[in-house]
Scaffold this active site. Structure first.
Site, PDB file in Angstrom:
ATOM      1  N   GLU A 367       0.378   0.214   3.980  1.00 45.62           N
ATOM      2  CA  GLU A 367      -0.578  -0.440   4.888  1.00 45.62           C
ATOM      3  C   GLU A 367       0.107  -1.590   5.599  1.00 45.62           C
ATOM      4  O   GLU A 367       0.849  -2.364   4.988  1.00 45.62           O
ATOM      5  CB  GLU A 367      -1.786  -1.027   4.135  1.00 45.62           C
TER       6      GLU A 367
HETATM    7  C1  BGC Z   1      -7.139  -2.869   1.678  1.00 42.45           C
HETATM    8  C2  BGC Z   1      -7.965  -2.155   2.722  1.00 42.45           C
HETATM    9  C3  BGC Z   1      -8.559  -3.153   3.692  1.00 42.45           C
HETATM   10  C4  BGC Z   1      -7.400  -3.876   4.381  1.00 42.45           C
HETATM   11  C5  BGC Z   1      -7.802  -4.837   5.485  1.00 42.45           C
HETATM   12  C6  BGC Z   1      -6.281  -3.980   2.241  1.00 42.45           C
HETATM   13  O1  BGC Z   1      -6.293  -5.045   1.340  1.00 42.45           O
HETATM   14  O2  BGC Z   1      -6.371  -1.952   0.956  1.00 42.45           O
HETATM   15  O3  BGC Z   1      -8.938  -1.384   2.080  1.00 42.45           O
HETATM   16  O4  BGC Z   1      -9.418  -2.579   4.614  1.00 42.45           O
HETATM   17  O5  BGC Z   1      -6.664  -4.577   3.420  1.00 42.45           O
HETATM   18  O6  BGC Z   1      -8.365  -6.007   4.984  1.00 42.45           O
END
Ligand code: BGC
Length: 462
Positions: A367
């Site tokens: 992410e």
């Molecule tokens: C999480 C996501 C969240 C993103 C944005 C991450 O901590 O895994 O589920 O939407 O951050 O805040």
């Protein structure tokens, strides 16, 4: 088929944030169904009730096929999504729901036939409510509950899915989102105030979760399905708010231990950092971990680390913050991103630090993304202009690729998120997507950042 050496360019999501269909096809009830419907937790944070009951309707195949078509247009070759445990085993343990299993089978097949590799996160924060009632991760039986659930995923999807992730961000889940949700449920005057005792107790829950992860990794390896399994951690490099203030420097160290070193030390060094253990024991004297537990965790290392990086945190000493370290509301920057200051150079530093400190593990960025609220997201007929997000993405990819060049074993980059979706405590108020979603009509509109990412992929893929 997918080869292990192909760099993954992807987008990411999580079940509760996108699926909706909260009671469809015999799905059981999850903690988040209860938090949002019965307790309306988002009210404490955004002043109104939002739920994931419909979310962005990704449970609907007609809808998700259109989304997959958009992913193809974007040019990604991977999609990271999570599985809703309560769809697979409605009560958390026992009876398996074949309709739930079938949904993800179909989704995996649909992705593969579009040449997009499915990357499965087994657990991204939505726990069957029946298990929550038994104490959730605080109950040591959770290790077995999870192992049983994970095995069902491995045996049903492991023939085609070659990358599993045991957990998403244990720290943010158990040390931030859950305590805040519970403050809201208990109607606390300040829902952000977490006590030291809560942190101390949650340390035990985290320990169970790491044991569950190690047990699932062990089982997965024994099944010899020919894929790999990792864990996704949140990383927040820490910066003392005032570098000349010893208390701030100390607070930054504390938070660094909790947030960055705690889990990696356990897996790669076979022990929790001394400063972290000391802190937990100060507020929870019963916090003890056995040598066998640490041995299990170290002996069953993940095949890769999923790195979630949004921003570093400026940390200051604050007696009213748990463990005296305030990190969440401290952002001195003029341009305020939801998750902190925009500092791509810290992604580079972080990746190099993991490489040097933990024996150069395989890394996927699972992410990375941004939301800026009204500063960005200017809707202009058929284009959503989000220049700040577009710039954020470009600079973070540049720096990640620089780290790769400098020896980090980086195998992929998955952007958060493909579509705007349900942002936990903040409901639909915070947008992270590169595709704009009109939550009423479910209409999708690619944003400027979509085209930026598309261009980057186009230029970089050989
Ligand atoms: C999480 C996501 C969240 C993103 C944005 C991450 O901590 O895994 O589920 O939407 O951050 O805040």
């Amino acid at each position: 088929m997918f080869t292990q050496d192909k760099f993954l360019w992807g987008v990411a999501s999580a079940a509760y944030q996108v699926e909706g269909g909260y009671q469809a096809d015999n799905k059981g009830c999850s903690n988040w169904d209860v938090y949002t419907n019965d307790y309306q937790v988002t009210k404490a944070f955004i002043g109104k009730q939002d739920t994931g009951n419909v979310a962005i309707n990704f449970y609907d195949r007609t809808q998700y096929l259109q989304d997959i078509a958009l992913m193809r247009q974007l040019g990604v070759n991977a999609y990271r999504f999570s599985i809703s445990w309560s769809r697979i085993i409605p009560n958390g343990t026992g009876q398996v729901n074949s309709q739930g299993v079938a949904y993800y089978n179909q989704l995996a097949d649909d992705l593969l036939s579009n040449e997009i590799e499915p990357v499965i996160t087994n657990f991204h924060w939505d726990l069957p409510y029946k298990l929550q009632e038994k104490g959730g991760w605080a109950n040591s039986d959770s290790v077995q509950w999870y192992a049983e659930y994970a095995n069902i995923l491995f045996t049903n999807y492991g023939d085609r899915v070659k990358k599993f992730i045991t957990f998403n961000e244990p720290f943010i889940n158990l040390f931030f989102i859950e305590p805040l949700a519970h403050n809201a449920i208990e109607n606390k005057a300040n829902p952000y105030a977490i006590s030291n005792e809560t942190y101390g107790k949650q340390a035990e829950a985290v320990h169970h979760l790491l044991l569950a992860s190690a047990t699932a990794i062990q089982n997965y390896h024994q099944l010899k399905l020919g894929g790999t399994i990792g864990i996704t951690l949140s990383f927040t490099p820490t910066i003392p708010l005032d570098t000349n203030k010893a208390e701030d420097v100390q607070a930054a160290m504390i938070f660094d231990g909790l947030h960055n070193r705690w889990f990696l030390d356990a897996m790669y060094k076979g022990k929790y950092p001394d400063d972290v253990v000391k802190l937990h024991q100060k507020y929870n004297p019963t916090f003890q971990v056995s040598a066998e537990d640490m041995q299990l965790i170290a002996a069953n290392k993940p095949d890769f680390i999923g790195v979630n990086f949004y921003a570093p945190a400026y940390v200051k000493a604050d007696d009213s913050a748990p463990y005296n370290a305030e990190w969440f509301s401290t952002n001195p920057d003029e341009i305020k991103m939801f998750n902190g200051p925009v500092r791509p150079e810290y992604l580079y530093k972080l990746l190099m630090w993991i490489k040097n400190e933990y024996d150069n593990p395989v890394i996927y960025i699972t992410e990375n993304g941004a939301g800026f609220g009204e500063l960005d997201e200017q809707l202009d007929k058929d284009l959503v202009k989000d220049p700040l997000r577009a710039d954020y993405i470009k600079r973070h990819i540049d720096t990640a690729l620089q780290a790769k060049q400098d020896g980090v074993d980086l195998r992929g980059y998955m952007l958060w998120s493909f579509c705007d979706n349900f942002e936990w405590l903040f409901g639909y108020d915070k947008r992270f997507g590169i595709v704009y979603v009109d939550f009423e009509s479910q209409r999708r509109t690619p944003k400027q950042s979509f085209y930026e990412y598309q261009q980057i992929i186009l230029n970089l893929v050989e």
